[in-house]
Design a protein around this motif. Structure first.
Motif, PDB file in Angstrom:
ATOM      1  N   ARG A   1       1.163  -0.976  -0.221  1.00  0.00           N
ATOM      2  CA  ARG A   1       0.053  -0.086  -0.364  1.00  0.00           C
ATOM      3  C   ARG A   1       0.845   1.250   0.174  1.00  0.00           C
ATOM      4  O   ARG A   1       0.681   2.247  -1.049  1.00  0.00           O
ATOM      5  CB  ARG A   1      -0.939   0.648   1.555  1.00  0.00           C
ATOM      6  CG  ARG A   1      -1.925   0.886   0.930  1.00  0.00           C
ATOM      7  CD  ARG A   1      -2.718   1.259   0.243  1.00  0.00           C
ATOM      8  NE  ARG A   1      -3.357   0.114   0.292  1.00  0.00           N
ATOM      9  CZ  ARG A   1      -4.590  -0.644  -0.443  1.00  0.00           C
ATOM     10  NH1 ARG A   1      -4.341   0.006  -1.964  1.00  0.00           N
ATOM     11  NH2 ARG A   1      -4.930  -1.901  -1.049  1.00  0.00           N
ATOM     12  N   TRP A   2       1.588   1.463   1.308  1.00  0.00           N
ATOM     13  CA  TRP A   2       2.750   2.461   1.484  1.00  0.00           C
ATOM     14  C   TRP A   2       3.769   2.719  -0.791  1.00  0.00           C
ATOM     15  O   TRP A   2       4.167   3.579  -0.690  1.00  0.00           O
ATOM     16  CB  TRP A   2       3.696   2.982   2.428  1.00  0.00           C
ATOM     17  CG  TRP A   2       3.216   2.868   3.049  1.00  0.00           C
ATOM     18  CD1 TRP A   2       2.071   2.273   4.215  1.00  0.00           C
ATOM     19  CD2 TRP A   2       2.223   4.389   3.640  1.00  0.00           C
ATOM     20  NE1 TRP A   2       1.588   3.142   5.079  1.00  0.00           N
ATOM     21  CE2 TRP A   2       1.631   4.534   4.440  1.00  0.00           C
ATOM     22  CE3 TRP A   2       3.098   5.875   2.827  1.00  0.00           C
ATOM     23  CZ2 TRP A   2       1.097   5.641   5.327  1.00  0.00           C
ATOM     24  CZ3 TRP A   2       2.252   6.548   3.160  1.00  0.00           C
ATOM     25  CH2 TRP A   2       1.018   7.102   4.578  1.00  0.00           C
ATOM     26  N   GLY A   3       3.776   1.422  -0.437  1.00  0.00           N
ATOM     27  CA  GLY A   3       4.236   1.641  -2.147  1.00  0.00           C
ATOM     28  C   GLY A   3       4.185   1.938  -3.547  1.00  0.00           C
ATOM     29  O   GLY A   3       4.412   2.769  -3.838  1.00  0.00           O
ATOM     30  N   GLN A   4       2.655   1.862  -3.300  1.00  0.00           N
ATOM     31  CA  GLN A   4       1.511   2.240  -4.588  1.00  0.00           C
ATOM     32  C   GLN A   4       1.408   3.946  -3.967  1.00  0.00           C
ATOM     33  O   GLN A   4       1.345   4.547  -5.419  1.00  0.00           O
ATOM     34  CB  GLN A   4       0.490   1.942  -4.035  1.00  0.00           C
ATOM     35  CG  GLN A   4       0.024   0.401  -4.639  1.00  0.00           C
ATOM     36  CD  GLN A   4      -0.883  -0.779  -4.025  1.00  0.00           C
ATOM     37  OE1 GLN A   4      -2.359  -0.059  -3.362  1.00  0.00           O
ATOM     38  NE2 GLN A   4      -1.349  -1.747  -4.890  1.00  0.00           N
ATOM     39  N   VAL A   5       1.388   4.218  -2.368  1.00  0.00           N
ATOM     40  CA  VAL A   5       1.128   5.921  -2.062  1.00  0.00           C
ATOM     41  C   VAL A   5       2.307   6.430  -3.156  1.00  0.00           C
ATOM     42  O   VAL A   5       2.502   7.732  -3.544  1.00  0.00           O
ATOM     43  CB  VAL A   5       0.969   5.859  -0.590  1.00  0.00           C
ATOM     44  CG1 VAL A   5       1.313   7.389  -0.603  1.00  0.00           C
ATOM     45  CG2 VAL A   5       0.115   5.686  -0.019  1.00  0.00           C
ATOM     46  N   ALA A   6       3.596   5.910  -2.403  1.00  0.00           N
ATOM     47  CA  ALA A   6       5.115   6.390  -3.185  1.00  0.00           C
ATOM     48  C   ALA A   6       4.784   6.691  -4.558  1.00  0.00           C
ATOM     49  O   ALA A   6       5.495   7.178  -5.702  1.00  0.00           O
ATOM     50  CB  ALA A   6       6.002   5.462  -2.782  1.00  0.00           C
ATOM     51  N   VAL A   7       4.060   5.670  -5.372  1.00  0.00           N
ATOM     52  CA  VAL A   7       4.290   5.811  -6.926  1.00  0.00           C
ATOM     53  C   VAL A   7       3.681   6.741  -7.560  1.00  0.00           C
ATOM     54  O   VAL A   7       3.812   7.282  -8.342  1.00  0.00           O
ATOM     55  CB  VAL A   7       4.365   4.377  -8.106  1.00  0.00           C
ATOM     56  CG1 VAL A   7       3.869   4.254  -8.851  1.00  0.00           C
ATOM     57  CG2 VAL A   7       5.206   3.207  -7.122  1.00  0.00           C
ATOM     58  N   LEU A   8       2.101   7.498  -6.980  1.00  0.00           N
ATOM     59  CA  LEU A   8       1.488   7.554  -7.120  1.00  0.00           C
ATOM     60  C   LEU A   8       2.215   9.261  -6.507  1.00  0.00           C
ATOM     61  O   LEU A   8       1.488  10.058  -7.626  1.00  0.00           O
ATOM     62  CB  LEU A   8       0.124   7.898  -6.038  1.00  0.00           C
ATOM     63  CG  LEU A   8      -0.785   6.874  -6.700  1.00  0.00           C
ATOM     64  CD1 LEU A   8      -2.056   6.679  -5.741  1.00  0.00           C
ATOM     65  CD2 LEU A   8      -1.741   7.030  -8.224  1.00  0.00           C
ATOM     66  N   VAL A   9       2.214   9.726  -5.489  1.00  0.00           N
ATOM     67  CA  VAL A   9       3.332  11.018  -5.115  1.00  0.00           C
ATOM     68  C   VAL A   9       4.708  10.896  -6.322  1.00  0.00           C
ATOM     69  O   VAL A   9       4.314  11.797  -6.826  1.00  0.00           O
ATOM     70  CB  VAL A   9       3.948  10.702  -3.803  1.00  0.00           C
ATOM     71  CG1 VAL A   9       5.017  12.151  -3.064  1.00  0.00           C
ATOM     72  CG2 VAL A   9       2.861  11.138  -2.648  1.00  0.00           C
ATOM     73  N   ALA A  10       5.312   9.860  -6.508  1.00  0.00           N
ATOM     74  CA  ALA A  10       6.022  10.194  -7.637  1.00  0.00           C
ATOM     75  C   ALA A  10       5.845  10.968  -9.271  1.00  0.00           C
ATOM     76  O   ALA A  10       5.882  11.535 -10.017  1.00  0.00           O
ATOM     77  CB  ALA A  10       6.818   9.558  -8.110  1.00  0.00           C
ATOM     78  N   ALA A  11       4.543  10.540  -9.641  1.00  0.00           N
ATOM     79  CA  ALA A  11       4.081  10.295 -10.951  1.00  0.00           C
ATOM     80  C   ALA A  11       3.307  12.109 -10.708  1.00  0.00           C
ATOM     81  O   ALA A  11       3.724  12.346 -12.010  1.00  0.00           O
ATOM     82  CB  ALA A  11       2.797   9.413 -11.084  1.00  0.00           C
TER      83      ALA A  11
END
Length: 123
Positions: free
Chosen positions: A93-103
């Motif tokens: 879940r936090w990996g997905q959040v990190a990807v969304l923030v980077a995007a």
């Protein structure tokens, strides 16, 4: 981080050295983290609007930087226990959040620097 942001402008002014974005230097496209050095320097100097214009991610990173020091100290002195390992679900879940923030940051940088926009030429 604040110390580096305070010293960096003097260092670059006296030496001419700088840290270009490798992705931007190679292919002309900014990375999601372009502008963070500029943003950190602006934030340390109290120019929040300039920091936001360079890269809004700096505010989250600043909060993390301020929070980590006391947490590490409290854990080192035994006031707080160490962190518990995250479950695989929480890691994902936090990996997905990190990807969304980077995007989101990357889209901001592409817009800020006008990548993909036709340039106007007045003849």
């Amino acid at each position: 981080m604040a110390g580096a942001a305070a010293v960096w402008p003097s260092f670059t002014a006296s030496t001419g050295a700088g840290l270009p974005c490798p992705l931007r230097a190679l292919i002309g496209v900014p990375c999601p983290f372009c502008g963070l050095t500029t943003a950190a320097i602006a934030l340390v100097r109290g120019r929040a609007e300039t920091a936001f214009q360079a890269n809004p991610l700096i505010f989250g990173l600043a909060v993390l930087a301020v929070a980590v020091g006391p947490l590490v100290a409290l854990r080192a002195f035994g006031v707080m226990s160490g962190p518990r390992p995250w479950s695989s679900h929480r890691q994902r879940r936090w990996g997905q959040v990190a990807v969304l923030v980077a995007a989101a940051s990357w889209l901001f940088q592409l817009h800020r620097l006008g990548v993909g926009r036709p340039s106007l030429r007045i003849i």
